[in-house]
Design a protein around this motif. Structure first.
Motif, PDB file in Angstrom:
ATOM      1  N   GLU A 198     -65.660 -51.900  -1.946  1.00  0.00           N
ATOM      2  CA  GLU A 198     -66.051 -52.550  -0.681  1.00  0.00           C
ATOM      3  C   GLU A 198     -66.714 -51.539   0.246  1.00  0.00           C
ATOM      4  O   GLU A 198     -67.724 -51.846   0.896  1.00  0.00           O
ATOM      5  CB  GLU A 198     -64.826 -53.171  -0.010  1.00  0.00           C
ATOM      6  CG  GLU A 198     -65.127 -53.878   1.294  1.00  0.00           C
ATOM      7  CD  GLU A 198     -66.112 -55.026   1.134  1.00  0.00           C
ATOM      8  OE1 GLU A 198     -66.925 -55.246   2.054  1.00  0.00           O
ATOM      9  OE2 GLU A 198     -66.090 -55.688   0.079  1.00  0.00           O
ATOM     10  N   ALA A 217     -50.879 -52.468  -9.244  1.00  0.00           N
ATOM     11  CA  ALA A 217     -51.417 -53.256  -8.126  1.00  0.00           C
ATOM     12  C   ALA A 217     -52.023 -52.334  -7.066  1.00  0.00           C
ATOM     13  O   ALA A 217     -53.106 -52.631  -6.531  1.00  0.00           O
ATOM     14  CB  ALA A 217     -50.315 -54.117  -7.510  1.00  0.00           C
ATOM     15  N   ARG A 218     -51.369 -51.217  -6.748  1.00  0.00           N
ATOM     16  CA  ARG A 218     -51.916 -50.279  -5.758  1.00  0.00           C
ATOM     17  C   ARG A 218     -53.230 -49.676  -6.233  1.00  0.00           C
ATOM     18  O   ARG A 218     -54.182 -49.558  -5.461  1.00  0.00           O
ATOM     19  CB  ARG A 218     -50.907 -49.162  -5.457  1.00  0.00           C
ATOM     20  CG  ARG A 218     -49.778 -49.590  -4.552  1.00  0.00           C
ATOM     21  CD  ARG A 218     -48.958 -48.395  -4.085  1.00  0.00           C
ATOM     22  NE  ARG A 218     -48.419 -47.609  -5.184  1.00  0.00           N
ATOM     23  CZ  ARG A 218     -47.309 -47.888  -5.845  1.00  0.00           C
ATOM     24  NH1 ARG A 218     -46.605 -48.953  -5.542  1.00  0.00           N
ATOM     25  NH2 ARG A 218     -46.883 -47.094  -6.825  1.00  0.00           N
ATOM     26  N   LYS A 219     -53.297 -49.318  -7.506  1.00  0.00           N
ATOM     27  CA  LYS A 219     -54.546 -48.758  -8.031  1.00  0.00           C
ATOM     28  C   LYS A 219     -55.674 -49.786  -7.971  1.00  0.00           C
ATOM     29  O   LYS A 219     -56.814 -49.447  -7.661  1.00  0.00           O
ATOM     30  CB  LYS A 219     -54.346 -48.258  -9.461  1.00  0.00           C
ATOM     31  CG  LYS A 219     -53.552 -46.978  -9.522  1.00  0.00           C
ATOM     32  CD  LYS A 219     -53.503 -46.419 -10.911  1.00  0.00           C
ATOM     33  CE  LYS A 219     -52.736 -45.102 -10.886  1.00  0.00           C
ATOM     34  NZ  LYS A 219     -52.936 -44.326 -12.082  1.00  0.00           N
ATOM     35  N   GLU A 220     -55.358 -51.017  -8.272  1.00  0.00           N
ATOM     36  CA  GLU A 220     -56.370 -52.082  -8.207  1.00  0.00           C
ATOM     37  C   GLU A 220     -56.847 -52.279  -6.768  1.00  0.00           C
ATOM     38  O   GLU A 220     -58.050 -52.425  -6.517  1.00  0.00           O
ATOM     39  CB  GLU A 220     -55.778 -53.387  -8.760  1.00  0.00           C
ATOM     40  CG  GLU A 220     -56.747 -54.538  -8.786  1.00  0.00           C
ATOM     41  CD  GLU A 220     -57.909 -54.324  -9.737  1.00  0.00           C
ATOM     42  OE1 GLU A 220     -58.959 -54.951  -9.511  1.00  0.00           O
ATOM     43  OE2 GLU A 220     -57.795 -53.532 -10.689  1.00  0.00           O
ATOM     44  N   GLU A 221     -55.928 -52.261  -5.807  1.00  0.00           N
ATOM     45  CA  GLU A 221     -56.314 -52.386  -4.400  1.00  0.00           C
ATOM     46  C   GLU A 221     -57.185 -51.210  -3.966  1.00  0.00           C
ATOM     47  O   GLU A 221     -58.167 -51.395  -3.238  1.00  0.00           O
ATOM     48  CB  GLU A 221     -55.070 -52.464  -3.517  1.00  0.00           C
ATOM     49  CG  GLU A 221     -54.314 -53.765  -3.639  1.00  0.00           C
ATOM     50  CD  GLU A 221     -53.008 -53.763  -2.865  1.00  0.00           C
ATOM     51  OE1 GLU A 221     -52.691 -52.747  -2.197  1.00  0.00           O
ATOM     52  OE2 GLU A 221     -52.294 -54.770  -2.938  1.00  0.00           O
ATOM     53  N   GLU A 222     -56.836 -50.007  -4.407  1.00  0.00           N
ATOM     54  CA  GLU A 222     -57.643 -48.830  -4.062  1.00  0.00           C
ATOM     55  C   GLU A 222     -59.040 -48.941  -4.657  1.00  0.00           C
ATOM     56  O   GLU A 222     -60.030 -48.600  -4.010  1.00  0.00           O
ATOM     57  CB  GLU A 222     -56.960 -47.559  -4.578  1.00  0.00           C
ATOM     58  CG  GLU A 222     -55.694 -47.196  -3.825  1.00  0.00           C
ATOM     59  CD  GLU A 222     -54.911 -46.080  -4.503  1.00  0.00           C
ATOM     60  OE1 GLU A 222     -55.377 -45.554  -5.550  1.00  0.00           O
ATOM     61  OE2 GLU A 222     -53.841 -45.726  -3.993  1.00  0.00           O
ATOM     62  N   ARG A 223     -59.141 -49.425  -5.884  1.00  0.00           N
ATOM     63  CA  ARG A 223     -60.446 -49.580  -6.524  1.00  0.00           C
ATOM     64  C   ARG A 223     -61.295 -50.598  -5.768  1.00  0.00           C
ATOM     65  O   ARG A 223     -62.479 -50.361  -5.493  1.00  0.00           O
ATOM     66  CB  ARG A 223     -60.267 -50.037  -7.978  1.00  0.00           C
ATOM     67  CG  ARG A 223     -61.577 -50.103  -8.756  1.00  0.00           C
ATOM     68  CD  ARG A 223     -61.390 -50.722 -10.124  1.00  0.00           C
ATOM     69  NE  ARG A 223     -60.898 -52.093 -10.078  1.00  0.00           N
ATOM     70  CZ  ARG A 223     -61.658 -53.154  -9.820  1.00  0.00           C
ATOM     71  NH1 ARG A 223     -62.943 -53.013  -9.556  1.00  0.00           N
ATOM     72  NH2 ARG A 223     -61.138 -54.357  -9.796  1.00  0.00           N
ATOM     73  N   LYS A 224     -60.689 -51.720  -5.384  1.00  0.00           N
ATOM     74  CA  LYS A 224     -61.423 -52.745  -4.625  1.00  0.00           C
ATOM     75  C   LYS A 224     -61.869 -52.198  -3.275  1.00  0.00           C
ATOM     76  O   LYS A 224     -62.980 -52.482  -2.819  1.00  0.00           O
ATOM     77  CB  LYS A 224     -60.558 -53.992  -4.432  1.00  0.00           C
ATOM     78  CG  LYS A 224     -60.411 -54.807  -5.686  1.00  0.00           C
ATOM     79  CD  LYS A 224     -59.563 -56.040  -5.429  1.00  0.00           C
ATOM     80  CE  LYS A 224     -59.412 -56.842  -6.700  1.00  0.00           C
ATOM     81  NZ  LYS A 224     -58.598 -58.050  -6.485  1.00  0.00           N
ATOM     82  N   ALA A 225     -61.003 -51.420  -2.630  1.00  0.00           N
ATOM     83  CA  ALA A 225     -61.362 -50.848  -1.327  1.00  0.00           C
ATOM     84  C   ALA A 225     -62.532 -49.874  -1.475  1.00  0.00           C
ATOM     85  O   ALA A 225     -63.447 -49.868  -0.639  1.00  0.00           O
ATOM     86  CB  ALA A 225     -60.160 -50.138  -0.710  1.00  0.00           C
TER      87      ALA A 225
END
Length: 79
Positions: free
Chosen positions: A67, A56-64
């Motif tokens: 963006e 989940a953290r890696k996915e959030e970092e990728r989305k950030a």
């Protein structure tokens, strides 16, 4: 002959105790090995939770990152 026999008989229980301990170790070794293999082959709930959090953290970092990249492109288009 009697002088030699007495020390051997006196030491016999000590030697037998060591043999029993070794025999128990040999008998339980396969059971321990199977248990360790099962441990390596399965994932505990703690490990599953940790892996899910990492994903989940890696996915959030990728989305950030995406963006920020999109924001930079929008800023360049305005200029």
């Amino acid at each position: 002959m009697r002088k030699f026999l007495f020390p051997v008989v006196a030491l016999l229980p000590l030697l037998a105790g060591g043999c029993v301990k070794t025999a128990v170790g040999i008998i339980t070794a396969p059971v321990k090995a199977v248990g360790q293999a099962a441990d390596w082959a399965t994932t505990s709930q703690d490990e599953a939770d940790r892996n899910a959090g990492r994903k989940a953290r890696k996915e959030e970092e990728r989305k950030a990152r995406e963006e920020r990249k999109a924001q930079k492109e929008r800023d360049r288009e305005r200029d």
